[in-house]
Structure formats: C-alpha cells, structure tokens
Scaffold this motif. Sequence first.
Motif, PDB file in Angstrom:
ATOM      1  N   ARG A 144      14.133  50.605  -1.631  1.00 45.54           N
ATOM      2  CA  ARG A 144      14.223  49.310  -0.952  1.00 45.54           C
ATOM      3  C   ARG A 144      14.634  48.203  -1.917  1.00 45.54           C
ATOM      4  O   ARG A 144      15.454  47.345  -1.585  1.00 45.54           O
ATOM      5  N   VAL A 201      23.742  50.224  -1.911  1.00 49.83           N
ATOM      6  CA  VAL A 201      24.285  50.802  -0.675  1.00 49.83           C
ATOM      7  C   VAL A 201      25.095  49.773   0.098  1.00 49.83           C
ATOM      8  O   VAL A 201      26.219  50.050   0.549  1.00 49.83           O
ATOM      9  N   THR A 202      24.565  48.569   0.270  1.00 50.01           N
ATOM     10  CA  THR A 202      25.295  47.565   1.035  1.00 50.01           C
ATOM     11  C   THR A 202      26.576  47.140   0.325  1.00 50.01           C
ATOM     12  O   THR A 202      27.602  46.890   0.971  1.00 50.01           O
ATOM     13  N   ASP A 203      26.545  47.078  -0.999  1.00 44.99           N
ATOM     14  CA  ASP A 203      27.759  46.779  -1.766  1.00 44.99           C
ATOM     15  C   ASP A 203      28.785  47.900  -1.582  1.00 44.99           C
ATOM     16  O   ASP A 203      29.985  47.652  -1.366  1.00 44.99           O
ATOM     17  N   TYR A 204      28.321  49.131  -1.633  1.00 46.56           N
ATOM     18  CA  TYR A 204      29.188  50.307  -1.444  1.00 46.56           C
ATOM     19  C   TYR A 204      29.849  50.275  -0.061  1.00 46.56           C
ATOM     20  O   TYR A 204      31.053  50.513   0.074  1.00 46.56           O
ATOM     21  N   LEU A 205      29.071  49.956   0.968  1.00 50.28           N
ATOM     22  CA  LEU A 205      29.624  49.894   2.321  1.00 50.28           C
ATOM     23  C   LEU A 205      30.650  48.773   2.442  1.00 50.28           C
ATOM     24  O   LEU A 205      31.663  48.920   3.150  1.00 50.28           O
ATOM     25  N   ALA A 206      30.391  47.658   1.777  1.00 49.48           N
ATOM     26  CA  ALA A 206      31.349  46.558   1.819  1.00 49.48           C
ATOM     27  C   ALA A 206      32.676  46.933   1.154  1.00 49.48           C
ATOM     28  O   ALA A 206      33.744  46.469   1.569  1.00 49.48           O
ATOM     29  N   LEU A 208      19.010  50.001  -2.130  1.00 49.54           N
ATOM     30  CA  LEU A 208      19.607  49.415  -0.921  1.00 49.54           C
ATOM     31  C   LEU A 208      20.674  48.373  -1.235  1.00 49.54           C
ATOM     32  O   LEU A 208      21.732  48.351  -0.580  1.00 49.54           O
ATOM     33  N   PRO A 209      20.474  47.484  -2.232  1.00 53.83           N
ATOM     34  CA  PRO A 209      21.571  46.555  -2.569  1.00 53.83           C
ATOM     35  C   PRO A 209      22.842  47.266  -3.024  1.00 53.83           C
ATOM     36  O   PRO A 209      23.951  46.791  -2.761  1.00 53.83           O
TER      37      PRO A 209
END
Length: 302
Positions: A104, A111-116, A108-109
């Motif tokens: 968490r 992951v969100t960067d990777y998705l972006a 998670l940060p």
Amino acid sequence: MDRLQGMRVFVRVAEGGGFAGAARALGMSPASVTRAVAALEAAIGARLFIRTTRSVKLTDAGGRYLEDCRRILSEITEAEAVAAGSTATPTGVLTLTAPVQFGRLYVLPVVTDYLARHATVAVRALFLDRIVNMVEEGIDVGVRIGHLADSGLTAIRVGSVRRVVCAAPDYLERHGVPETPRDLRAHAVIGSSNPGALPEWRFGPEQRMAVTVQPRLTCNTVDAALAAAVDGWGIARLLSYQVALALAEGRLRLLLEAHEAAPVPIHVVSPEGRRAPAKVRAFVDLAAARLRADPRVNPAAP
C-alpha cells in the motif's frame, strides 16, 4: 468450435452479463454463443453459469475459470505480439504481489505510475502477508522482504529494513525502559500470528541472542499490533517502515537499538528474469529504480 474461441465467448458473456450482449459484441447469433458455452462446460466438466429468465450469474467454478481464461488469453495475445516483433510494447495483464502494508505504501505508487506509462497493460495487485508460490499462483512479479530461499526466482535487491522494538512513551513511563533484550520478560509483549512469526525474538548482528516471548496480546495484522503499541498496551517488534510515521510523530519510541539484528533485505523477484514478457520487464525496471531511490526503503539512497 475450438477451445480458445470458446474461452473468448465465455469471457465476453461473463463480462457483458448475458448471452445476447455477447452475441452482438462478437457478431455471432445467440444460439451460437449458447452452444459455445455449453460445449466449453461439457469439455471441462463444470457448470460455468447459473441461468434464469432474468439474469446470468457465474458459478463459483465459473468465477475461478474466468480469471484463468483472462490470463491465458492475455498470454496468447502477448505471445502473438512477440512473434510479430512487438516485444518492446508491454501489453496484457500483470499480476504482482507484495506484503500488505509495504504494498500500500510503496508498491501501489509504482503501479499507478506504471499504468500511466503503459496504456495497454492492466494490473492485478495482490497485497498479502504470506509467501505465495509465484509459479503455481500465476504471479508475474513479487516484492519480498526477508532472506530468499533458493527458489529459482530472479531477484533484484532494492533495499533493506530493520526489525525494531518499540513502545509508546506512555507505556515506558508506567513500566520503565528495557535495557537489555532479557528485560522484555518483565514487560507486556505484543506478538504476531502471521506466517513465519517465531515464539522468540533474536537480537544481535548474527541473531545469536534469543529471548522467548510470551505475548498476552497476539495480532494477525500489522495494523492491529501497531495500534496496540501506539495505544500504550505493550512492546511490539515490527519492521522499520511499518512504524516510521508513528516514530516521526513521537507516538512510539525505539528500544534496544544497540541489540538490533542485521537489516532484512528487500527484493523484486520474478520467475522468468530477463526472458519475461515486456510487461514484466518494464515493471521490474521501474519498481527497482523507484524503490532504490527511496531512502525509506534503501538507506543507501542519496
């Protein structure tokens, strides 16, 4: 109809919530969709849907099979892209795992960067306080805290954390400060029932000093043990990243620092190494760079 096409039809029915919608999306007749699902159920020997006049719902077996079908179809899509020369573009579904709180706070940060960065990838993040069998459970990437067994995984060390003993100032005012690990026997101890938790706490760089603890309070989550310690109930032993905020805010104090064991390593692991698909390589590279640059994870970071 071949098995893979049957899987595609099944996934479309499950995601669209009905046979008619799947038929329209796939350009098939409703009867063909029904036959495809029936053939798939017959082939695997399990009922996938519960059908009523008003709804179509997945069975328990259907729910499990849906996840497998999504993964298989994603891997086939990626394999076809690789064969066609599209190895540089991450695509498909990436499944990763990490400990709950570490995931968490730190994963998670990433992951969100990777998705972006990669619009053609989806991520399933499984934050679990247990060691998973990555091959058997279909995990692409894991973040592990602790010494690794010889498992055949490719591992990149990204940092380390300390096992620290701590308590609230209020508790220490009432019960005194332990000066040596053996003093813990006279204190209220907060234990853990997580997998891998030991009935003894080891101290010293080589962990030669062992103190058997008899907790009066045992918690199965880090958050619960941390909350009990902050509330002044007793002394807890947690990882440094788990208590960092409470220490910074003065709600906890470190104890027995001169007796701490050697730091515990943190690794990013994957079963396939550099032979992994682009989606895995891209995430491993990003996670390793981000975690190594974080001084809370990697004390050697500038």
